[in-house]
Scaffold this active site. Structure first.
Site, short mmCIF file in Angstrom:
data_model
loop_
_atom_site.label_atom_id
_atom_site.label_comp_id
_atom_site.label_asym_id
_atom_site.label_seq_id
_atom_site.Cartn_x
_atom_site.Cartn_y
_atom_site.Cartn_z
N GLY A 94 81.77 15.34 -24.74
CA GLY A 94 81.62 15.11 -26.17
C GLY A 94 80.52 15.97 -26.74
O GLY A 94 79.68 16.48 -25.99
N GLN B 60 73.80 18.04 -32.35
CA GLN B 60 73.52 18.85 -31.16
C GLN B 60 73.70 20.34 -31.42
O GLN B 60 73.23 21.17 -30.64
CB GLN B 60 74.45 18.44 -30.00
CG GLN B 60 74.10 17.10 -29.42
CD GLN B 60 75.00 16.77 -28.25
OE1 GLN B 60 76.11 16.29 -28.44
NE2 GLN B 60 74.54 17.06 -27.04
N HIS C 14 77.75 7.07 -26.42
CA HIS C 14 76.81 8.17 -26.19
C HIS C 14 76.75 9.08 -27.43
O HIS C 14 75.67 9.42 -27.91
CB HIS C 14 77.25 8.96 -24.95
CG HIS C 14 76.39 10.13 -24.62
ND1 HIS C 14 75.60 10.18 -23.51
CD2 HIS C 14 76.20 11.30 -25.29
CE1 HIS C 14 74.93 11.34 -23.51
NE2 HIS C 14 75.30 12.05 -24.58
N GLU C 15 77.92 9.43 -27.95
CA GLU C 15 77.97 10.33 -29.12
C GLU C 15 77.46 9.62 -30.37
O GLU C 15 76.76 10.21 -31.19
CB GLU C 15 79.39 10.87 -29.34
CG GLU C 15 79.95 11.69 -28.19
CD GLU C 15 78.99 12.76 -27.68
OE1 GLU C 15 78.26 13.35 -28.50
OE2 GLU C 15 78.97 12.98 -26.46
N HIS D 244 73.81 9.77 -30.62
CA HIS D 244 73.31 11.05 -31.12
C HIS D 244 73.15 11.01 -32.65
O HIS D 244 72.17 11.51 -33.19
CB HIS D 244 74.26 12.20 -30.76
CG HIS D 244 74.03 12.77 -29.40
ND1 HIS D 244 72.84 13.34 -29.02
CD2 HIS D 244 74.85 12.90 -28.33
CE1 HIS D 244 72.94 13.78 -27.76
NE2 HIS D 244 74.15 13.52 -27.32
N CYS E 13 74.22 14.83 -20.56
CA CYS E 13 74.26 15.23 -21.96
C CYS E 13 74.09 16.75 -22.03
O CYS E 13 73.24 17.30 -21.34
CB CYS E 13 73.13 14.54 -22.71
SG CYS E 13 73.07 14.96 -24.46
N LEU E 14 74.90 17.38 -22.87
CA LEU E 14 74.81 18.84 -22.99
C LEU E 14 73.44 19.28 -23.50
O LEU E 14 73.04 20.42 -23.28
CB LEU E 14 75.91 19.37 -23.93
CG LEU E 14 77.35 19.17 -23.42
CD1 LEU E 14 78.34 19.63 -24.47
CD2 LEU E 14 77.57 19.90 -22.10
#
Ligand code: NI
Length: 169
Positions: A47, A52, A136-137, A140, A94-95
């Site tokens: 995701g 981000q 998770h997203e 953010h 996480c990216l």
């Protein structure tokens, strides 16, 4: 928006901002989402949230099917969690925190609503990895990272890890 998108990493102020609602679902937004999807697939992320890539707006994309070789991109614009229940745990990454993974507790089942790229509102029930990735997203968009959900001890260990492993520009 012609500029190249880049994934920002831990420490970037925009990752700590509470994102504001999308007011217009238009061509520019579609173009941004296409670029975000290219980026997400390139780095094999599950995701990617708008902040981000430096856009403090309430939308994210995810695809939990790509690993099985049948990509199915999901787009959530102005998402809302209507209800949540149960508990589950998963080793998240996480990216924006490349290379770090840790177990995080999440709700096991969610009912959510959001807008799609055509501007239509939809409701969906999410379970398993689907529900985990959504939370998770969604975090953010609130300026929250998965490492914020670790125990105090693990947070300290993470800080030390990051000092050693933070990507240099
Ligand atoms: Ni993330």
């Amino acid at each position: 928006m012609e500029r190249e998108l880049k994934i920002l990493t831990f420490g970037a102020p925009v990752l700590r901002e509470k994102a504001t609602p999308v007011e217009d679902i238009n061509g520019a937004l579609k173009e941004t989402i296409e670029k975000m999807a290219d980026l997400m697939y390139k780095v094999k992320g599950l995701g990617l949230a708008a902040n981000q890539v430096g856009i403090p707006k309430r939308f994210f994309i995810m695809d939990i099917s790509q690993r099985e070789g049948r990509p199915l991109l999901e787009v959530y614009i102005n998402p809302v969690i209507l209800s949540a229940e149960g508990v589950t745990e998963y080793e998240e990454g996480c990216l924006s925190i490349p290379g770090y993974y840790a177990k995080v507790e999440r709700f096991a089942r969610l009912f959510v609503k959001a807008y799609d790229l055509e501007g239509r509102e939809f409701e969906r029930e999410l379970t398993g990895l689907h529900a985990i990735a959504f939370q998770h997203e969604f975090d953010h968009l609130e300026g929250v990272l998965f490492v914020d959900r670790l125990s105090p001890l693990k947070k300290t260990l993470f800080q030390k890890w990051w000092k050693k492993h933070a990507p240099t520009k």
